[in-house]
Design a protein around this motif. Sequence first.
Motif, PDB file in Angstrom:
ATOM      1  N   HIS A 288      -3.484  71.947   5.717  1.00  0.00           N
ATOM      2  CA  HIS A 288      -2.935  72.326   7.043  1.00  0.00           C
ATOM      3  C   HIS A 288      -1.574  71.423   7.442  1.00  0.00           C
ATOM      4  CE1 HIS A 288      -4.871  68.553   8.910  1.00  0.00           C
ATOM      5  NE2 HIS A 288      -5.725  68.974   7.939  1.00  0.00           N
ATOM      6  N   SER A 289      -0.890  71.717   8.635  1.00  0.00           N
ATOM      7  CA  SER A 289       0.068  70.971   8.977  1.00  0.00           C
ATOM      8  C   SER A 289      -0.319  69.744   9.459  1.00  0.00           C
ATOM      9  CB  SER A 289       1.133  71.553  10.171  1.00  0.00           C
ATOM     10  OG  SER A 289       1.859  70.846  10.644  1.00  0.00           O
ATOM     11  N   PRO A 290       0.541  68.533   9.103  1.00  0.00           N
ATOM     12  CA  PRO A 290       0.133  67.236   9.876  1.00  0.00           C
ATOM     13  C   PRO A 290      -0.080  67.178  11.310  1.00  0.00           C
ATOM     14  CG  PRO A 290       1.895  66.944   8.151  1.00  0.00           C
ATOM     15  CD  PRO A 290       1.659  68.408   8.416  1.00  0.00           C
ATOM     16  N   SER A 291       0.584  67.862  12.092  1.00  0.00           N
ATOM     17  CA  SER A 291       0.464  68.063  13.571  1.00  0.00           C
ATOM     18  C   SER A 291      -0.431  68.817  13.957  1.00  0.00           C
ATOM     19  CB  SER A 291       1.791  68.300  14.051  1.00  0.00           C
ATOM     20  OG  SER A 291       2.271  69.635  13.831  1.00  0.00           O
ATOM     21  N   GLN A 292      -1.339  69.321  13.077  1.00  0.00           N
ATOM     22  CA  GLN A 292      -2.313  70.358  13.394  1.00  0.00           C
ATOM     23  C   GLN A 292      -3.718  69.776  13.146  1.00  0.00           C
ATOM     24  OE1 GLN A 292      -3.584  74.230  11.095  1.00  0.00           O
ATOM     25  NE2 GLN A 292      -2.156  74.973  12.611  1.00  0.00           N
ATOM     26  N   PHE A 293      -4.474  69.540  14.293  1.00  0.00           N
ATOM     27  CA  PHE A 293      -6.090  69.011  14.014  1.00  0.00           C
ATOM     28  C   PHE A 293      -6.921  70.091  13.317  1.00  0.00           C
ATOM     29  CE2 PHE A 293     -10.100  67.472  15.119  1.00  0.00           C
ATOM     30  CZ  PHE A 293      -9.887  66.076  14.704  1.00  0.00           C
ATOM     31  N   PRO A 294      -7.301  69.809  12.062  1.00  0.00           N
ATOM     32  CA  PRO A 294      -8.068  70.812  11.418  1.00  0.00           C
ATOM     33  C   PRO A 294      -9.652  71.080  11.907  1.00  0.00           C
ATOM     34  CG  PRO A 294      -8.552  68.594  10.284  1.00  0.00           C
ATOM     35  CD  PRO A 294      -7.490  68.201  11.452  1.00  0.00           C
ATOM     36  N   PHE A 295      -9.659  72.190  11.877  1.00  0.00           N
ATOM     37  CA  PHE A 295     -11.067  72.813  12.248  1.00  0.00           C
ATOM     38  C   PHE A 295     -11.658  73.488  11.122  1.00  0.00           C
ATOM     39  CE2 PHE A 295      -8.548  72.281  16.369  1.00  0.00           C
ATOM     40  CZ  PHE A 295      -9.400  71.747  16.989  1.00  0.00           C
ATOM     41  N   THR A 296     -12.780  73.167  10.842  1.00  0.00           N
ATOM     42  CA  THR A 296     -13.290  73.491   9.415  1.00  0.00           C
ATOM     43  C   THR A 296     -14.081  74.902   9.197  1.00  0.00           C
ATOM     44  OG1 THR A 296     -15.364  72.158   9.646  1.00  0.00           O
ATOM     45  CG2 THR A 296     -13.349  71.049   8.602  1.00  0.00           C
ATOM     46  N   GLU A 297     -14.118  75.605  10.395  1.00  0.00           N
ATOM     47  CA  GLU A 297     -14.869  76.919  10.484  1.00  0.00           C
ATOM     48  C   GLU A 297     -14.358  77.812   9.221  1.00  0.00           C
ATOM     49  OE1 GLU A 297     -13.534  75.526  13.005  1.00  0.00           O
ATOM     50  OE2 GLU A 297     -14.843  75.407  14.719  1.00  0.00           O
ATOM     51  N   GLY A 298     -13.319  77.724   9.021  1.00  0.00           N
ATOM     52  CA  GLY A 298     -12.604  78.772   8.219  1.00  0.00           C
ATOM     53  C   GLY A 298     -11.393  78.269   7.530  1.00  0.00           C
ATOM     54  N   ASN A 299     -10.935  79.521   6.564  1.00  0.00           N
ATOM     55  CA  ASN A 299      -9.634  78.877   5.786  1.00  0.00           C
ATOM     56  C   ASN A 299      -9.657  77.400   5.051  1.00  0.00           C
ATOM     57  OD1 ASN A 299      -6.875  79.579   5.192  1.00  0.00           O
ATOM     58  ND2 ASN A 299      -6.208  78.597   6.939  1.00  0.00           N
ATOM     59  N   PHE A 300     -10.759  77.468   4.361  1.00  0.00           N
ATOM     60  CA  PHE A 300     -11.067  76.449   3.399  1.00  0.00           C
ATOM     61  C   PHE A 300     -10.893  76.740   1.962  1.00  0.00           C
ATOM     62  CE2 PHE A 300     -15.214  77.212   5.248  1.00  0.00           C
ATOM     63  CZ  PHE A 300     -15.846  77.243   3.655  1.00  0.00           C
ATOM     64  N   ILE A 301     -10.826  75.906   1.122  1.00  0.00           N
ATOM     65  CA  ILE A 301     -11.251  75.932  -0.314  1.00  0.00           C
ATOM     66  C   ILE A 301     -12.425  75.186  -0.465  1.00  0.00           C
ATOM     67  CG2 ILE A 301     -10.137  75.742  -2.602  1.00  0.00           C
ATOM     68  CD1 ILE A 301      -7.342  75.798  -1.104  1.00  0.00           C
ATOM     69  N   ARG A 302     -13.169  75.607  -1.379  1.00  0.00           N
ATOM     70  CA  ARG A 302     -14.277  75.042  -1.857  1.00  0.00           C
ATOM     71  C   ARG A 302     -14.156  74.738  -3.259  1.00  0.00           C
ATOM     72  NH1 ARG A 302     -19.264  74.841   0.406  1.00  0.00           N
ATOM     73  NH2 ARG A 302     -18.863  76.593   1.719  1.00  0.00           N
ATOM     74  N   VAL A 303     -14.537  73.515  -3.467  1.00  0.00           N
ATOM     75  CA  VAL A 303     -14.670  72.909  -4.921  1.00  0.00           C
ATOM     76  C   VAL A 303     -15.950  72.463  -5.377  1.00  0.00           C
ATOM     77  CG1 VAL A 303     -13.636  70.748  -4.139  1.00  0.00           C
ATOM     78  CG2 VAL A 303     -13.717  71.348  -6.610  1.00  0.00           C
ATOM     79  N   GLY A 304     -16.552  72.885  -6.320  1.00  0.00           N
ATOM     80  CA  GLY A 304     -17.918  72.395  -6.768  1.00  0.00           C
ATOM     81  C   GLY A 304     -17.998  71.085  -7.422  1.00  0.00           C
ATOM     82  N   LEU A 305     -19.157  70.576  -7.548  1.00  0.00           N
ATOM     83  CA  LEU A 305     -19.540  69.301  -8.319  1.00  0.00           C
ATOM     84  C   LEU A 305     -19.127  69.669  -9.727  1.00  0.00           C
ATOM     85  CD1 LEU A 305     -22.829  68.278  -6.703  1.00  0.00           C
ATOM     86  CD2 LEU A 305     -20.498  67.474  -6.112  1.00  0.00           C
ATOM     87  N   ASN A 306     -18.323  68.502 -10.534  1.00  0.00           N
ATOM     88  CA  ASN A 306     -18.290  68.673 -11.848  1.00  0.00           C
ATOM     89  C   ASN A 306     -17.014  69.665 -12.146  1.00  0.00           C
ATOM     90  OD1 ASN A 306     -20.029  66.439 -12.287  1.00  0.00           O
ATOM     91  ND2 ASN A 306     -21.660  68.012 -12.315  1.00  0.00           N
ATOM     92  N   GLN A 307     -16.259  69.973 -11.194  1.00  0.00           N
ATOM     93  CA  GLN A 307     -15.193  70.916 -11.151  1.00  0.00           C
ATOM     94  C   GLN A 307     -13.748  70.386 -11.157  1.00  0.00           C
ATOM     95  OE1 GLN A 307     -16.078  74.550  -9.014  1.00  0.00           O
ATOM     96  NE2 GLN A 307     -17.191  75.384 -10.681  1.00  0.00           N
ATOM     97  N   VAL A 308     -12.689  70.904 -11.542  1.00  0.00           N
ATOM     98  CA  VAL A 308     -11.172  70.642 -11.325  1.00  0.00           C
ATOM     99  C   VAL A 308     -10.881  71.845 -10.553  1.00  0.00           C
ATOM    100  CG1 VAL A 308      -9.325  69.932 -12.434  1.00  0.00           C
ATOM    101  CG2 VAL A 308     -11.144  69.219 -13.466  1.00  0.00           C
ATOM    102  N   LEU A 309     -10.082  71.297  -9.496  1.00  0.00           N
ATOM    103  CA  LEU A 309      -9.499  72.314  -8.751  1.00  0.00           C
ATOM    104  C   LEU A 309      -8.051  71.976  -8.666  1.00  0.00           C
ATOM    105  CD1 LEU A 309      -9.301  74.640  -6.265  1.00  0.00           C
ATOM    106  CD2 LEU A 309      -9.254  72.737  -4.663  1.00  0.00           C
ATOM    107  N   VAL A 310      -7.120  72.937  -9.175  1.00  0.00           N
ATOM    108  CA  VAL A 310      -5.441  73.022  -9.050  1.00  0.00           C
ATOM    109  C   VAL A 310      -4.952  73.706  -7.853  1.00  0.00           C
ATOM    110  CG1 VAL A 310      -3.489  72.972 -10.110  1.00  0.00           C
ATOM    111  CG2 VAL A 310      -5.620  72.301 -11.244  1.00  0.00           C
ATOM    112  N   ALA A 311      -4.304  73.256  -7.123  1.00  0.00           N
ATOM    113  CA  ALA A 311      -3.959  73.819  -5.863  1.00  0.00           C
ATOM    114  C   ALA A 311      -2.338  73.826  -5.938  1.00  0.00           C
ATOM    115  CB  ALA A 311      -4.283  73.510  -4.460  1.00  0.00           C
TER     116      ALA A 311
END
Length: 505
Positions: A288-311
Motif C-alpha cells: 500500500h501507499s506509505p501515507s495510507q494506513f493498512p486495513f487487512t480485511e481484503g486486498n492482501f497476498i497470502r504466502v504459506g509456510l515453506n513457500q517463496v513469494l515473488v511480487a
Amino acid sequence: MRNETEKPHPTFAQNCRSYVSECCSNCSVHGFKFLGERNRNIFERILWLTTLIVCITLCASTILQAYHKWQRSPVVVSFATTETPVWDIPFPAVTICPEARAERSIVNYTDLVLMVRRGEQLSRQQRQDLSYISQICSHDWEDEVGEEEDFLTEDFYEFLFNVKPNVDHAISECVLFGKSCTKDIRALFTPIVSPDGVCLSFNLLDRRDVFEDIVATNYYTNRGIPHQKRSNWTLERGYSATDDNDVMPRRTFVPGIAGGLQLTLWVESKNVDYVCSDALQGYKIILHSPSQFPFTEGNFIRVGLNQVLVASVKPIMVMTSKRLRSYHPDNRECYFMEERKLKFFKKYDQNNCIHECLANYTLHSCGCVPFEMPRINSTPICGRAKRECVRNASALFLVNKNVKILDNVNEPNFVEKCDCRQTCSSIRYETEISQTEWRWKRMERTLHHNGTRKKLNDEYSKIQIFFRDLQFITSERQELYGLMDFLSSCGGLLGYWKPLLDATS
C-alpha cells in the motif's frame, strides 16, 4: 410659423423601424436582409422570420450542449507524455500479518477452547485471556468462548502487545536494496494494530504523520514503540532535491531484486495454532501507499509456510493538473489532499476517508468501535457481545450510499456527508506474483552436516518484492474543455450555422 415645405420630425417608432431596416440590409447574414426590405409583403417576412428563429434556436441549442459538456465533463484522464522513474515515487509500504498471532507459551487458544469443551473450570485469568484472544482469531467459536463483554478496556492493547510474536522471531533475515538489514529490523518495521492482532509494517509513515493528535495511540507510546523519521513528503509535492537516500518514505533507484526487499519469515512450530486461524498458516502481505494506513480485511497476498513469494510491482499513479484546482470537486470528481479535512487522519485519502466514516457509523449504530479502528480516547471499544452489531453496521454501511459522518457523537443525526471521493493524486501498487515450494530443509541438511543455521523443526517463508521496470507511464487528469476551448467551440458552431442561414436566401 412652421415652413410648410419642412418635413415633419420622425417619431420614435419610425426611427426604430428605419434603424432595423438599415441594419438588416447591411447584415452579412442574407436572411436578415429580406426582413428589412420595404417591398416585401407580410407573408414573406413571416416566412423568413420563422426560418431565422429555427436556425438561431438550433444554433443556441448546440452552444448550450457545448456549455453543459464544459461544466459537467471538464476533465479527461490521459497518459503522460513522458515516463516517470521509480526514484520519483516511494517504495511500497509492506505490512506483514502472521497467522500465528500469539506466543502459545503466553496464551494457548487451542488449549483454552478444548478446556471449555471438556467442561473444565477456567480461572479468571484464563477466561479473560480467552475473551481477548478470541478478538483476533478468525474462527468464531461462540459456544466455547463463554461469557461475552460489551466493551473492552485499554488493557486489551497491553494484552495484544504482550502475546504478539517477537519481531526477531518473525523476521530472521532482511535484505533491503541490496544490503543486509537484519540488524535493523526493529528500526525498519513498525508494529501496528490490525484485526489480525499486531502486524509489522515497513516504510509506513510515522504515526505522527498519519494520525491527528486526537487519535488514541497511547498504547504505542506505553509499549515504547519507536518512531520513524518525520516526513514532509506528499505525492503531489514529491521528493525535494535535498532529500537523501534514507528519507521517509524510502525509495529505490533500480528495478529488480537488487533494488527491492527480501525477507525470510520465521515462525516457531510451537506457535502454530490451527484453531485460531481456521487451519490457515503463513502470512498476509499487504502492499500500500506509505501515507495510507493498512486495513487487512481484503486486498492482501497470502504466502504459506515453506513457500517463496515473488511480487513484481508495477506502480499505477494518477496525477492532476494544477489548473483543475479552480474547478469544483463535483466537476473534477476528486479531492486534493489539503482540500478535504478528515477528523482522524492528517492527509486525505479515499481509503482513510472510508474507514473514518465506517468508524463513525459503527459508533452511531453500536455505541462503540472495534479495537483496530481510529478513535479518540473517550470512545468505547467494542467487545465480543457487540460483534454482531459491528458486522451489521459494516454491511449496512457498504450498501447505504447516503451515510454521513458524525462530527459529534451526541448529535442524533448525521451532519456531514461522507463524500469519500478519489484523491486527485494517488498511487497504488499492482503486483504480479509467483509462488513455489521452498525446500530449505533439504538444502540445510546438504550444506550443514554438523548443524544448521535454521531450526529444522520450525517453519520458514521467503518474500521478494521489487519494481518490475525502471520507468513507468503515469496517468494525468487534465482539462478537457477550458474557457478558451468553450469559446472556440461557440465560434465554430456559429460558423457552422451561418452558411445555413445564408443558404436560405
